[in-house]
Design a protein around this motif. Structure first.
Motif, mmCIF file in Angstrom:
data_model
loop_
_atom_site.group_PDB
_atom_site.id
_atom_site.type_symbol
_atom_site.label_atom_id
_atom_site.label_comp_id
_atom_site.label_asym_id
_atom_site.label_seq_id
_atom_site.Cartn_x
_atom_site.Cartn_y
_atom_site.Cartn_z
ATOM 1 N N ARG A 85 0.836 -1.203 0.000
ATOM 2 C CA ARG A 85 0.000 0.000 0.000
ATOM 3 C C ARG A 85 0.871 1.253 0.000
ATOM 4 N NH1 ARG A 85 -5.177 -0.622 0.280
ATOM 5 N NH2 ARG A 85 -5.493 1.596 0.671
ATOM 6 N N ASN A 86 0.399 2.258 -0.690
ATOM 7 C CA ASN A 86 1.111 3.542 -0.728
ATOM 8 C C ASN A 86 0.605 4.379 0.446
ATOM 9 O OD1 ASN A 86 2.166 6.069 -1.231
ATOM 10 N ND2 ASN A 86 1.914 5.913 -3.448
ATOM 11 N N THR A 87 1.201 4.153 1.587
ATOM 12 C CA THR A 87 0.748 4.835 2.808
ATOM 13 C C THR A 87 1.115 6.316 2.811
ATOM 14 O OG1 THR A 87 2.784 4.149 3.923
ATOM 15 C CG2 THR A 87 0.845 2.723 4.187
ATOM 16 N N VAL A 88 2.127 6.684 2.033
ATOM 17 C CA VAL A 88 2.516 8.096 1.967
ATOM 18 C C VAL A 88 1.420 8.897 1.275
ATOM 19 C CG1 VAL A 88 4.226 9.746 1.129
ATOM 20 C CG2 VAL A 88 4.956 7.505 1.965
ATOM 21 N N LEU A 89 0.945 8.396 0.129
ATOM 22 C CA LEU A 89 -0.143 9.079 -0.581
ATOM 23 C C LEU A 89 -1.402 9.111 0.279
ATOM 24 C CD1 LEU A 89 -1.265 10.390 -3.160
ATOM 25 C CD2 LEU A 89 -1.847 8.082 -3.971
ATOM 26 N N GLU A 90 -1.706 7.997 0.932
ATOM 27 C CA GLU A 90 -2.889 7.947 1.798
ATOM 28 C C GLU A 90 -2.804 8.998 2.902
ATOM 29 O OE1 GLU A 90 -4.747 3.511 1.899
ATOM 30 O OE2 GLU A 90 -2.830 3.750 2.913
#
Length: 425
Positions: free
Chosen positions: A5-10
């Protein structure tokens, strides 16, 4: 394939209050600013990025992401093929940490934000929301009073306040665009107050400021409002060719293709301009198209407060009343006047006074001097003396009454009635 998962974008989206769909809309606007063509992103594409199914978007998407967020794709958790995704690129780590720290402070301070700002403050959507609440107050005041110099000055001051926030701290591209949009909205309200008060030189000055701010914001809805106001201003000034040109700019914006209610407003104002230009065929055709577009509009659609607060069937009938009155079709004008007055919202005092005054003109045009005078006398004295547009139309009514029935009881009654408006020496 290893999917992370792209947690930075989230995290960025959560900090800035974005859902997948709202973020997609921001990106579509960014693509239009960059390429001249509207983007085609949707919530599903954004969810693919957040889930990690798409780890490295194409070049155009990366440019749009940078335009919206102010960060390169690598600082949003994306990584080129063959590289591991990182929370942020190493070469940008100090700056990213600083932005994260400032953003955290802004989130904590949002609920208690004071007018005074510090060098470390981060401007967020909470600041924009507070401005928008004050914009709603300006709109409400306009519908009650309209045309007042105080409304114009207040709206202009709030536009400057929105611009001052640009230099009050750091902000994302989305927030900066929203601030420019707020400033443009306030300046367009100042423009409208000046138009309504027949202060046309001031209105043109506000228009130029509003147009520049709207371009910086990229907000199609506020661009529509400004150019549509410009069309109305030129119509009131007796310049129908300029009015049509300005209104056409509004009608060509893609927001009119996205939402039939915008299209309906543009068409109904076009019809009013055709009426002023004595174009009967154009008037009828444009009103038929405006009515059709209104009936196709989704009532549940989320729209700007300035549009939802005033444009409905009553306003369409008000514009039809204006057009057919200008054409000398007094029976048709009276029909639309009664429809307008029957469905006007209670708080629209200014609009009620204008429609009532136009109804009196339509009745006088049919030779009903007594009925017309009785109608005109229902306009509140405060509005008749303090609203420039209403006062001007009532002066024209009195002149027409004296010209058509100079010795009638109606003319005498009107003279006695208006005498009470003059201050006692």
């Amino acid at each position: 394939m290893d999917v992370r998962r792209n947690t930075v974008l989230e995290a960025w989206m959560a900090e800035h209050g974005h859902s997948s769909n709202s973020f997609a809309r921001e990106l579509n606007s960014a693509v239009e600013r960059l390429t001249g063509r509207e983007g085609r992103y949707d919530g599903r594409a954004v969810r693919d990025w957040k889930s990690g199914r798409v780890r490295w978007p194409n070049a155009r998407t990366r440019e749009a992401l940078k335009d919206v967020t102010g960060r390169p794709a690598t600082a949003l958790g994306f990584a080129p093929r063959g590289q591991a995704a990182a929370a942020a690129p190493q070469e940008e780590e100090p700056d990213v940490k600083r932005r994260t720290f400032v953003g955290g402070m802004a989130a904590a301070a949002a609920a208690t934000a004071a007018p005074t700002v510090t060098a470390t403050r981060r401007i967020g959507m909470g600041d924009v929301d507070r401005l928008n609440m004050r914009f709603a107050e300006v709109i409400a005041s306009d519908h009650r009073h309209g045309g007042q110099l105080g409304i114009e000055h207040r709206a202009a001051a709030l536009a400057n306040e929105a611009l001052n926030l640009q230099n009050a701290g750091s902000a994302s591209q989305r927030v900066r665009s929203s601030l420019y949009g707020s400033a443009a909205a306030f300046r367009s309200s100042a423009m409208w107050a000046a138009i309504d008060g027949r202060r046309y030189d001031d209105a043109r000055a506000h228009m130029r400021e509003a147009q520049a701010l709207a371009e910086l914001s990229g907000d199609q809805a506020i661009k529509f409002r400004i150019w549509s106001h410009a069309g109305t201003m030129f119509r009131h000034m007796g310049r129908p060719a300029d009015a049509l040109a300005a209104n056409d700019v509004a009608r060509r914006l893609h927001v009119t293709r996205q939402d039939p209610l915008f299209a309906s407003l543009g068409l109904s104002r076009q019809a009013a301009i055709h009426g002023a230009a004595q174009d009967r065929t154009g008037t009828r055709r444009a009103f038929d198209q405006a009515q059709d577009a209104m009936e196709r509009a989704d009532a549940a659609c989320d729209r700007p407060v300035w549009l939802s607060a005033f444009y409905d069937q009553a306003e369409l009938d008000s514009l039809a009343l204006s057009a057919y009155l200008a054409l000398g079709e007094y029976e048709v004008a009276e029909y639309h006047a009664h429809r307008c007055l029957a469905s006007l919202r209670p708080y629209m005092a200014r609009s009620r006074a204008i429609a009532t005054t136009r109804l009196a003109h339509a009745q006088l045009g049919q030779g009903a001097a007594d009925t017309a005078t009785a109608t005109a006398m229902t306009v509140p004295a405060d509005t008749a003396t303090h609203h420039a547009r209403v006062a001007h139309m009532l002066q024209e009514f009195g002149a027409a009454l004296r010209a058509t029935a100079p010795l009638s009881p109606a003319a005498q009654t009107w003279s006695e009635h208006t005498a009470t408006w003059r201050p006692t020496p």
